[in-house]
Write an enzyme that holds these catalytic residues in place. Structure first.
Site, PDB file in Angstrom:
ATOM      1  N   LYS A  81       0.858  -1.190   0.000  1.00 36.90           N
ATOM      2  CA  LYS A  81       0.000   0.000   0.000  1.00 36.90           C
ATOM      3  C   LYS A  81       0.888   1.232   0.000  1.00 36.90           C
ATOM      4  CE  LYS A  81      -3.730   1.987   2.865  1.00 36.90           C
ATOM      5  NZ  LYS A  81      -4.511   1.771   4.114  1.00 36.90           N
ATOM      6  N   SER A 156      -9.512   1.594   3.352  1.00 37.84           N
ATOM      7  CA  SER A 156      -8.709   2.427   2.482  1.00 37.84           C
ATOM      8  C   SER A 156      -7.677   1.640   1.667  1.00 37.84           C
ATOM      9  CB  SER A 156      -7.964   3.485   3.314  1.00 37.84           C
ATOM     10  OG  SER A 156      -7.075   2.850   4.230  1.00 37.84           O
ATOM     11  N   SER A 180      -9.507  -0.974   7.443  1.00 43.50           N
ATOM     12  CA  SER A 180      -8.984  -0.789   6.088  1.00 43.50           C
ATOM     13  C   SER A 180      -8.298  -1.987   5.459  1.00 43.50           C
ATOM     14  CB  SER A 180      -8.010   0.378   6.067  1.00 43.50           C
ATOM     15  OG  SER A 180      -8.723   1.571   5.958  1.00 43.50           O
TER      16      SER A 180
HETATM   17  N1  GLN Z   1     -12.854   3.729   6.933  1.00 38.68           N
HETATM   18  C1  GLN Z   1     -12.207   4.069   8.152  1.00 38.68           C
HETATM   19  C2  GLN Z   1     -11.762   5.503   8.119  1.00 38.68           C
HETATM   20  O1  GLN Z   1     -12.030   6.131   7.152  1.00 38.68           O
HETATM   21  C3  GLN Z   1     -11.051   3.172   8.399  1.00 38.68           C
HETATM   22  C4  GLN Z   1      -9.868   3.541   7.600  1.00 38.68           C
HETATM   23  C5  GLN Z   1      -8.659   2.733   7.950  1.00 38.68           C
HETATM   24  O2  GLN Z   1      -8.738   1.680   8.581  1.00 38.68           O
HETATM   25  N2  GLN Z   1      -7.522   3.264   7.573  1.00 38.68           N
HETATM   26  O3  GLN Z   1     -11.195   6.024   9.028  1.00 38.68           O
END
Ligand code: GLN
Length: 487
Positions: A81, A156, A180
């Site tokens: 990532k 994400s 994420s």
């Molecule tokens: N969707 C969650 C957020 O927007 C989790 C994102 C993540 O785990 N990086 O914060």
């Protein structure tokens, strides 16, 4: 029939590499070819460097030729990532703010993968600074779900999940602050593991919310997840939150730990908002575990209803602080219009950050501001303790907790424009980060429309060996991963 090389598991390709049936250069070339064939539709990567990947593969083949095999990851193409630093490679975090940034150093996980001989290949797309659930917040592109190109891959770490599902890597790394890794894994029919907070070093991970962030893997099988975890886990002096704990042989533990397990079903996770097809798939998995002799018990996690609000207070507070470093002065975007020192800050940040990141900085600054700190941030920290206590109470009775990973299968690109609706995506995953526990999402079926469904198992702190064994009980006897996307 065996799948073509880019769709094989890490275990399968490692066996073939070890047996000399395929070289790392051949394997890497097959992954590059597959990427070239599908990437215009999937858009999983922000950047790739095939010349560099093939050079790494050639080095792996050289090692093998002289009998210096480094282990199962040696010569295997793995994508990261784009929030994880690789020396001399771009690191954008999905943001215009870092569009031109090249990392001067390796993250600890990167060093560990390099030491294991992995071929580092491709920087996977993600929501800007890992804030989002769909990759739609990436400043560069929206990744498509390989199982339905009109839908999101989740986020994400959507690029990491989609790249793996589309055969553009053999395994990938992501980061999970509130879901994420697990949510995109569920949407893309792959295994996503978020380890216990502190098991993996965060050194070299672009910080979003430091008390919640954790690096983890995407793989085709739980066995592959065990291999990846063994490679990247362990204490690191450069991350003061990394924990000193012995790292067991996770792969060997899969065979040694046989159960039967006690699994807890939290009643709060099966209520309103759960898609019936997701619910039915999870019920089937529960029935499977029962047939295996596992004891299934209802448990209660009474503070579940506060998880999302607690998460979005703590995560935004930490984000507002972490993102203060992107000031236009040092390594970030600097506005061309800046005439004064103040302009450098204001204009660079206004131009460099996207809407969701700004929204969170504003929210986080608000909950930390004097007069509101006690009412929001401090109270959220107290509720966080209660949420962790809920799980620890449940673990008096059960070995692990079983839930759906997400309330619905993958949604359509552009469909969830309302930020609040997007935040609801995280309803089953954020509690795990708040409590600092390990969680895994494994493939558990498909909807009528052909969309993947994920099953989440939540384990006890630092008991990844148990969690993986429990997950493997299901995963090694089901073959949802053999259903490949039609691309
Ligand atoms: N969707 C969650 C957020 O927007 C989790 C994102 C993540 O785990 N990086 O914060």
């Amino acid at each position: 029939m065996a799948h073509s090389l880019p769709f094989q598991s890490l275990t399968q390709v490692a066996d073939q590499l070890a047996a000399g049936q395929v070289s790392s250069v051949e394997l890497t070339q097959a992954v590059i070819d597959q990427t070239q064939a599908v990437e215009d539709r999937v858009n999983a990567f922000i950047s790739t460097d095939s010349v560099d990947a093939l050079a790494q593969a050639a080095a792996a083949d050289q090692r093998r030729a002289v009998g210096e095999l480094l282990g199962p990851l040696d010569g295997v193409p793995i994508a990261l990532k784009d929030v994880i630093a690789v020396r001399d490679q771009p690191l954008t975090a999905g943001s215009k703010m870092l569009e031109k940034f090249v990392s001067p150093y390796d993250a600890t996980v990167t060093t560990k993968l390099k030491d294991a001989g992995a071929v580092l290949w491709g920087r996977a797309n993600c929501d800007e600074f890992a804030m989002g659930s769909s990759t739609e917040n990436s400043a560069f592109k929206t990744t498509a779900n390989p199982y339905d190109l009109s839908r999101v891959p989740g986020g994400s770490s959507g690029g990491s999940a989609a790249a793996l599902a589309a055969g553009e890597a053999i395994a990938t790394l992501g980061s999970d602050t509130g879901g994420s890794i697990r949510q995109p894994a569920a949407f893309c029919n792959v295994v996503g593991l978020k380890p216990t907070y502190g098991l993996i070093s965060r050194y070299g991970l672009a910080a979003y919310a430091s008390s919640l962030d954790q690096i983890g893997s995407f793989t085709r099988t739980v066995e592959d997840a065990a291999i990846m975890l063994g490679a990247i886990a362990g204490h690191d002096d450069r991350d003061s939150t990394s924990f000193k704990t012995p790292i067991p042989d996770y792969r060997a533990a899969l065979a040694e730990k046989k159960g039967p397990w006690k699994l807890g079903i939290p009643k709060e996770y099966f209520g309103e908002g759960l898609d019936p097809e997701v619910g039915a798939a999870v019920e089937k998995a529960i029935a499977f575990y029962r047939e295996q002799g596992c004891e299934i018990k209802e448990v209660s996690l009474p503070h579940t209803e506060y998880c999302l609000s607690t998460y979005y207070i703590i995560a935004t507070a930490e984000a507002s602080s972490n993102l203060a470093r992107y000031d236009g002065v040092r390594y970030t975007h600097r506005s061309a219009d800046a005439k004064t020192v103040e302009d450098v800050y204001f204009k660079s940040r206004a131009e460099g950050f996207g809407a969701e990141v700004k929204r969170r900085i504003i929210l986080g600054t608000y909950v930390l501001s004097s007069g509101y700190y006690d009412a929001y941030y401090l109270r959220a920290q107290k509720v966080r303790t209660l949420i962790r206590q809920d799980f620890l109470n449940a673990y008096q009775k059960v070995d692990a907790v079983l839930t759906p990973t997400t309330p619905t299968p993958a949604f359509k690109i552009g469909e969830t424009a309302d930020p609040l609706a997007m935040y609801l995506q995280d309803i089953y995953t954020v509690s795990v980060n708040l409590a600092g526990l390990p969680g895994i999402s494994i493939p558990a079926g498909f909807s009528e429309a052909g969309l993947p469904i994920g099953l989440q198992l939540i384990g006890q702190p630092y008991q990844e060996a148990d969690l993986l064994a429990i997950a493997n009980t299901y995963d090694s006897t089901h073959d949802w991963n053999s259903r490949l996307p039609e691309l």
